[in-house]
Design an enzyme around this catalytic site. Structure first.
Site: not given
Ligand code: BV8
Length: 234
Positions: A93, A95, A111, A183
Site C-alpha cells: 500500500q 508509495i 496505491h 497495516t
C-alpha cells in the site's frame, strides 16, 4: 506453496517514514483524506503538490533506506522463486520505493508510486525524482506553456480505484500463505484482501498491536516488523 504478502506504512516506519496513524492522519493540519483526493487536487493543486513534493524529498534523503523487514521479504522471495515451488507476490500500500531498493522483484504498488508522475491527459507515466508543481513543464512538450500543470503524482487517491485489483484477487484466491505486515486494516479494498483468501490459507498478521482486521487472521505476531519478519521467514 503460493505466498501473498501485503505491506502497509508500518513496514517503512523503522526506515524513518512516518505512518498515517502516527500523525493522526494529519499533514500540516490537513486531513490526509482531504489532500489525497482528486477533489483536493482540483481545489488546491499547489497544496497537493507541496504534500507530495515534501514526501518525495524526504524519501530521497540519504537517511531513508530499507530496513531488515524489507530485506527479509526480498530474500524470502528469492529463496522461494529459486525453489520454484509456487508463486510469490508482494503487494504494498506504500508509495515509497523501499521494497524495490531492498531487492524485491515482484512488487505490486496498489496505491501507486511517489517516484512516478502521470500526464493527466494521456496517462503516460514518467519516473520522477524532482519537485513537481503546477508550473512544471511537460517532459514531452517542454516549450508548450499550455501543457504546464498537466502532471500529477502517480498515486491512488481516496475515491480512486487502486491498481492491480484483478491480479491481487487472483493471488489471494490461490494463496497458501497470506502475510500482512504493518497495516492498520482501515483502508479498503486493501484491508479486505484477507477476506478473499481460501479457508485453508495460513493467515499471519505482523503488527505492533491489534487492528480491525486481526480477527480474520490465524496468527498474530506482535512487535516491530524489522524483528518479526526476519523471525518468521528464517
Ligand atoms: C476506493 C496513496 C472505490 C496516497 C492511499 C468514502 C468515500 C470514498 C471512499 C471511501 C469512503 N469510505 C470508505 C472509502 C473507501 C476508502 C477507504 O478505505 N477509506 C478509509 C479511510 C475508510 N478507500 C478508497 O478510497 C480506495 N479506493 O475505494 O475506490 C473502488 C474500490 C474498488 C473497486 C472499485 C472502486 C483508495 C484507497 C487508497 C488511498 N491512497 N495512499 C498517499 O499515500 O498519499 S491510502 C494510504 O493510507 C496509504 O497508502 C495506506 O494504504 C493507508 C494507510 O494505511 P496503512 O498502510 O495501514 O498505514 P497506517 O498508518 O494506517 O497504519 C500503520 C500500521 O502499522 C499500524 O497498524 C501500526 O500499528 C503499524 N506499525 C507502525 N509501526 C510499525 C508497525 N507495525 C510493525 N512494525 C512497526 N515498526
Amino acid at each position: 506453496m503460493n505466498i501473498l504478502v501485503l505491506t502497509g506504512a508500518g513496514i517503512s516506519a523503522e526506515s524513518g517514514i512516518p505512518t498515517f496513524r502516527d500523525a493522526d492522519g494529519l499533514w500540516e493540519g490537513h486531513a490526509v483524506e482531504e489532500v489525497a483526493t482528486p477533489q483536493g487536487f482540483a481545489r488546491d493543486p499547489d497544496l497537493v503538490h507541496q504534500f507530495y513534493t515534501a514526501r518525495r524529498r524526504s524519501l530521497l534523503s540519504p537517511s531513508i533506506c530499507p530496513n531488515a523487514a524489507h530485506i527479509a521479504l526480498a530474500e524470502w522471495e528469492r529463496e522461494h522463486t529459486a525453489k520454484s515451488v509456487g508463486d510469490f507476490l508482494l503487494v504494498t500500500q506504500n508509495i515509497d520505493d523501499l521494497h524495490a531498493r531492498a531487492g524485491s522483484a515482484n512488487v505490486l504498488a496498489m496505491h501507486g508510486e511517489l517516484l512516478k508522475v502521470r500526464c493527466v491527459e494521456s496517462g503516460k507515466l514518467f519516473d520522477w525524482r524532482d519537485d513537481l508543481s503546477v508550473d512544471t513543464p511537460h517532459p514531452d512538450f517542454p516549450d508548450d506553456e499550455s501543457r504546464r500543470g498537466w502532471l500529477r503524482p502517480h498515486v491512488v487517491w481516496f475515491g480512486e480505484v487502486p491498481l492491480g485489483l484483478d491480479q491481487i484477487a487472483q493471488a489471494a484466491s490461490q494463496a497458501d500463505l497470506f502475510l500482512a505486515v504493518g497495516t492498520s486494516g482501515l483502508v479498503y479494498p486493501a484491508a479486505g484482501i484477507v477476506q478473499s483468501t481460501k479457508p485453508s490459507c495460513r493467515k499471519i498478521e505482523i503488527n505492533l498491536g491489534d487492528t480491525p482486521a486481526s480477527p480474520a487472521f490465524d496468527e498474530h505476531r506482535r512487535g516491530q516488523a524489522s524483528v518479526e519478519v526476519p523471525k518468521l521467514i528464517r
